[in-house]
Design an enzyme around this catalytic site. Structure first.
Site, PDB file in Angstrom:
ATOM      1  N   HIS A  52       0.856  -1.186   0.000  1.00  0.00           N
ATOM      2  CA  HIS A  52       0.000   0.000   0.000  1.00  0.00           C
ATOM      3  C   HIS A  52       0.895   1.241   0.000  1.00  0.00           C
ATOM      4  CE1 HIS A  52       0.922   0.486   4.280  1.00  0.00           C
ATOM      5  NE2 HIS A  52       0.616  -0.793   4.455  1.00  0.00           N
TER       6      HIS A  52
HETATM    7  P1  TYD Z   1      -1.414  -2.544   7.684  1.00  0.00           P
HETATM    8  O1  TYD Z   1      -0.871  -1.163   7.782  1.00  0.00           O
HETATM    9  O2  TYD Z   1      -2.227  -2.883   6.470  1.00  0.00           O
HETATM   10  O3  TYD Z   1      -0.234  -3.607   7.823  1.00  0.00           O
HETATM   11  P2  TYD Z   1       1.127  -3.776   6.987  1.00  0.00           P
HETATM   12  O4  TYD Z   1       1.279  -2.613   6.078  1.00  0.00           O
HETATM   13  O5  TYD Z   1       2.181  -3.831   8.027  1.00  0.00           O
HETATM   14  O6  TYD Z   1       1.042  -5.057   6.257  1.00  0.00           O
HETATM   15  O7  TYD Z   1      -2.247  -2.824   9.014  1.00  0.00           O
HETATM   16  C1  TYD Z   1      -2.762  -4.109   9.329  1.00  0.00           C
HETATM   17  C2  TYD Z   1      -3.991  -3.923  10.182  1.00  0.00           C
HETATM   18  O8  TYD Z   1      -3.663  -3.266  11.413  1.00  0.00           O
HETATM   19  C3  TYD Z   1      -5.078  -3.080   9.522  1.00  0.00           C
HETATM   20  O9  TYD Z   1      -6.331  -3.642   9.871  1.00  0.00           O
HETATM   21  C4  TYD Z   1      -4.950  -1.735  10.179  1.00  0.00           C
HETATM   22  C5  TYD Z   1      -4.417  -2.070  11.557  1.00  0.00           C
HETATM   23  N1  TYD Z   1      -3.539  -1.023  12.117  1.00  0.00           N
HETATM   24  C6  TYD Z   1      -3.959  -0.268  13.198  1.00  0.00           C
HETATM   25  O10 TYD Z   1      -5.080  -0.432  13.704  1.00  0.00           O
HETATM   26  N2  TYD Z   1      -3.113   0.681  13.708  1.00  0.00           N
HETATM   27  C7  TYD Z   1      -1.886   0.908  13.184  1.00  0.00           C
HETATM   28  O11 TYD Z   1      -1.123   1.778  13.675  1.00  0.00           O
HETATM   29  C8  TYD Z   1      -1.454   0.129  12.042  1.00  0.00           C
HETATM   30  C9  TYD Z   1      -0.113   0.337  11.407  1.00  0.00           C
HETATM   31  C10 TYD Z   1      -2.308  -0.824  11.556  1.00  0.00           C
END
Ligand code: TYD
Length: 135
Positions: A52
């Site tokens: 993303h």
């Molecule tokens: P995401 O940012 O998509 O993970 P990555 O990029 O590390 O693969 O986040 C995964 C899940 O966690 C998504 O449901 C959003 C949640 N999340 C939070 O609630 N707070 C946060 O600070 C972060 C980074 C993610």
């Protein structure tokens, strides 16, 4: 923002026989105010994360233990950074597509972020990202 704005930043390291110490301060070693800290851990072998971009978020990623790769793309070129030391990290500016992979067993990825979590700041669709950066 161009990919060249994203770079490895070496952090101060206080070497000591009792164990080394490294620190990071808002707007000092890194070019933003830290509003949130999160970390990835217990990452199973072969897993990848990310896929993303963010509209406004600045981030700084540090491997606190073990190693992993971060691949960044601004829509025109891409570059992979290998993070494996806790005294340097990767600054990621806004509007940068990223994915993380090659996590070693037991690795921990700590992320310092410039804003609280909000899903509204995410671009999760690669074609939407490319449309935004290429106009
Ligand atoms: P995401 O940012 O998509 O993970 P990555 O990029 O590390 O693969 O986040 C995964 C899940 O966690 C998504 O449901 C959003 C949640 N999340 C939070 O609630 N707070 C946060 O600070 C972060 C980074 C993610």
């Amino acid at each position: 923002m161009p990919l060249s704005d994203c770079k490895i930043i070496e952090l101060p390291k206080k070497t000591d026989m009792r164990g080394n110490l490294t620190f990071v301060e808002s707007n000092n070693q890194i070019p933003f105010d830290i509003k949130r800290v999160y970390y990835l851990y217990d990452v199973p072998g072969g897993a990848d994360r990310g896929e993303h971009a963010h509209y406004d978020l600045h981030q700084f990623m540090i491997s606190m233990s073990g190693s992993f790769d971060v691949t960044l793309s601004d829509g025109y070129e891409q570059k992979t950074f290998h993070l494996n030391r806790s005294y340097y990290g990767l600054y990621i500016c806004p509007m940068m597509w990223r994915y993380l992979d090659n996590f070693s067993s037991g690795s921990v990825c700590m992320v310092l972020a410039s804003m609280p979590y909000t899903e509204d700041d995410y671009i999760r669709d690669k074609s939407e990202f490319l449309r935004l950066v290429k106009g």
